[in-house]
Design an enzyme around this catalytic site. Structure first.
Site, PDB file in Angstrom:
ATOM      1  N   ARG A   1      11.155  63.777  85.674  1.00 38.17           N
ATOM      2  CA  ARG A   1      12.313  63.503  84.814  1.00 38.17           C
ATOM      3  C   ARG A   1      13.359  62.825  85.679  1.00 38.17           C
ATOM      4  O   ARG A   1      13.830  63.399  86.673  1.00 38.17           O
ATOM      5  CB  ARG A   1      12.854  64.795  84.205  1.00 38.17           C
TER       6      ARG A   1
ATOM      7  N   HIS B   1      11.140  58.730  76.263  1.00 39.69           N
ATOM      8  CA  HIS B   1      10.769  60.153  76.309  1.00 39.69           C
ATOM      9  C   HIS B   1       9.423  60.311  75.579  1.00 39.69           C
ATOM     10  O   HIS B   1       9.342  60.940  74.515  1.00 39.69           O
ATOM     11  CB  HIS B   1      11.866  60.988  75.655  1.00 39.69           C
TER      12      HIS B   1
ATOM     13  N   GLN C   1       7.842  63.880  74.474  1.00 40.48           N
ATOM     14  CA  GLN C   1       8.525  64.463  73.321  1.00 40.48           C
ATOM     15  C   GLN C   1       8.052  63.802  72.032  1.00 40.48           C
ATOM     16  O   GLN C   1       7.700  64.485  71.060  1.00 40.48           O
ATOM     17  CB  GLN C   1      10.044  64.268  73.457  1.00 40.48           C
TER      18      GLN C   1
ATOM     19  N   ASP D   1      19.367  62.615  67.466  1.00 45.16           N
ATOM     20  CA  ASP D   1      19.456  63.153  68.824  1.00 45.16           C
ATOM     21  C   ASP D   1      20.938  63.109  69.204  1.00 45.16           C
ATOM     22  O   ASP D   1      21.759  62.503  68.508  1.00 45.16           O
ATOM     23  CB  ASP D   1      18.596  62.282  69.772  1.00 45.16           C
TER      24      ASP D   1
ATOM     25  N   CYS E   1      14.871  66.556  68.729  1.00 50.27           N
ATOM     26  CA  CYS E   1      14.118  66.947  69.934  1.00 50.27           C
ATOM     27  C   CYS E   1      14.734  68.148  70.630  1.00 50.27           C
ATOM     28  O   CYS E   1      14.068  68.804  71.428  1.00 50.27           O
ATOM     29  CB  CYS E   1      14.030  65.760  70.886  1.00 50.27           C
TER      30      CYS E   1
ATOM     31  N   ARG F   1       5.579  70.828  71.922  1.00 52.44           N
ATOM     32  CA  ARG F   1       5.653  70.292  73.288  1.00 52.44           C
ATOM     33  C   ARG F   1       4.545  70.911  74.145  1.00 52.44           C
ATOM     34  O   ARG F   1       3.892  70.233  74.936  1.00 52.44           O
ATOM     35  CB  ARG F   1       7.020  70.607  73.940  1.00 52.44           C
TER      36      ARG F   1
HETATM   37  N1   CP Z   1      13.639  67.926  74.195  1.00 51.41           N
HETATM   38  C1   CP Z   1      13.646  68.086  75.536  1.00 51.41           C
HETATM   39  O1   CP Z   1      13.097  67.271  76.304  1.00 51.41           O
HETATM   40  O2   CP Z   1      14.303  69.204  75.939  1.00 51.41           O
HETATM   41  P1   CP Z   1      14.642  69.637  77.420  1.00 51.41           P
HETATM   42  O3   CP Z   1      15.726  68.711  77.929  1.00 51.41           O
HETATM   43  O4   CP Z   1      15.085  71.053  77.298  1.00 51.41           O
HETATM   44  O5   CP Z   1      13.401  69.489  78.269  1.00 51.41           O
HETATM   45  N1  NVA Z   2      18.539  61.736  74.675  1.00 49.92           N
HETATM   46  C1  NVA Z   2      18.591  63.036  75.306  1.00 49.92           C
HETATM   47  C2  NVA Z   2      17.302  63.740  75.121  1.00 49.92           C
HETATM   48  C3  NVA Z   2      17.240  65.118  75.734  1.00 49.92           C
HETATM   49  C4  NVA Z   2      15.916  65.785  75.554  1.00 49.92           C
HETATM   50  C5  NVA Z   2      18.928  62.874  76.768  1.00 49.92           C
HETATM   51  O1  NVA Z   2      18.395  61.966  77.404  1.00 49.92           O
HETATM   52  O2  NVA Z   2      19.747  63.640  77.276  1.00 49.92           O
END
Ligand code: CP
Ligand code: NVA
Length: 298
Positions: free
Chosen positions: A99, A126, A129, A217, A257, A285
């Protein structure tokens, strides 16, 4: 060797196979020794609840083990280059789940390492997800090409992965964003080139009308904390509330998400209401991570 950095690396058949495999794993309560003797490093430069825990549990269900690293507790935080980190970790572990901020970071790890790299969220995409979200849809209707999905809000990493998914899975996707917050032009061009049925608008009502799934989101993603006030103003009128959901198909479902900001991108009544399937999404997930892990090692 296979990486999972974006949907653009998959064929439509591969993507559908992953969703079907995850559905079957879910039905079986799948456990295996596929990853026996294997160690997966999770490198997270941003916070996570779902992605981290679902990957850690998925690896254990497949018989492997994990190591969790952040910049604060590794030399990444002291500027050791990613290309060096990739070459070192490739000699210890069997895959990286990452990440990060720039999509280019993932590409660098994949280029310099010699083990699979999985995108656990970047600023651009992402995909884990959204693949899980497609599973959540597929559990309700298997004819994905007959569906219309609406995206309302920021043209962010989630929106971009939904656009890539529309190209692979064949559903119609309507994306409503305010001016200045449109999805990535490169992703849009790629999807259109693949024949995606994609409609971009700045009108949430037009996007939602008749849609089978309504999706949003947060308005400020991780890394955009300094822009919160400006974004709250820019996204006024883009909240998914009961009035907006009324315009969707009578049996429409609400997707998010998570984590969600109630009272911003979604009204409490929608988030907690009968159309919301956000916790089914969160559960999926786990099942999709197992299918993705199995696929990169197949
Ligand atoms: N939706 C998602 O990726 O959540 P987290 O940031 O908790 O991993
Ligand atoms: N768009 C959000 C998604 C989190 C799962 C972010 O990048 O923070």
């Amino acid at each position: 060797m296979k990486h999972f950095l974006s949907f653009a690396q998959l064929t439509a058949d591969q993507a559908m196979d992953l969703v079907r495999r995850a559905a079957s794993m879910k039905a079986q309560g799948f456990r295996s020794s596929t990853l026996a003797g294997k160690t997966i490093a999770l490198i997270f430069e941003k916070a996570s609840t779902r992605t981290r825990v679902s990957f850690e549990v998925a690896v254990r269900h497949l018989g492997g083990s994990t190591i969790f690293l952040t910049p604060a507790d590794s030399q990444l935080g002291r500027s050791e280059p990613l290309r060096d980190t990739a070459r070192v970790l490739s000699r210890y572990v069997d895959a990286l789940v990452v990440r990060t901020f720039a999509q280019a970071n993932l590409e660098e790890l994949a280029r310099f390492g010699s083990i699979p790299v999985i995108n656990a969220l970047s600023d651009l995409l992402h995909p884990c997800q959204v693949l899980g979200d497609v599973l959540t849809i597929y559990e309700r209707t298997t004819d994905l090409s007959a569906l219309t999905v609406a995206w309302v809000g920021d043209g962010n990493n989630m929106a971009n992965s939904w656009i890539e998914a529309a190209a692979l899975f064949g559903f119609t996707l309507r994306v409503a964003t305010p001016h200045g917050f449109e999805p990535d032009p490169g992703v849009v061009a790629w999807a259109k080139g693949q024949g995606a049925r994609l409609e971009l608008t700045d009108d949430p009502q037009a996007a939602v009308r008749g849609a089978h799934f309504v999706n949003t989101d947060v308005w400020a993603s991780m890394g955009q904390e300094a822009e919160v006030d400006q974004r709250l103003a820019a996204f006024r009128g883009f909240q998914v509330d009961a009035a907006l959901m009324q315009l969707a198909h009578p049996e429409a479902k609400f997707l998010h998400c998570l984590p969600a900001h109630r009272g911003e991108e979604v009204a409490e009544e929608v988030f907690e209401g009968p159309q919301s399937i956000v916790f089914d999404q969160a559960e999926n997930r786990l099942h999709i991570q197992k299918a993705i892990l199995e696929w990169v090692f197949a």
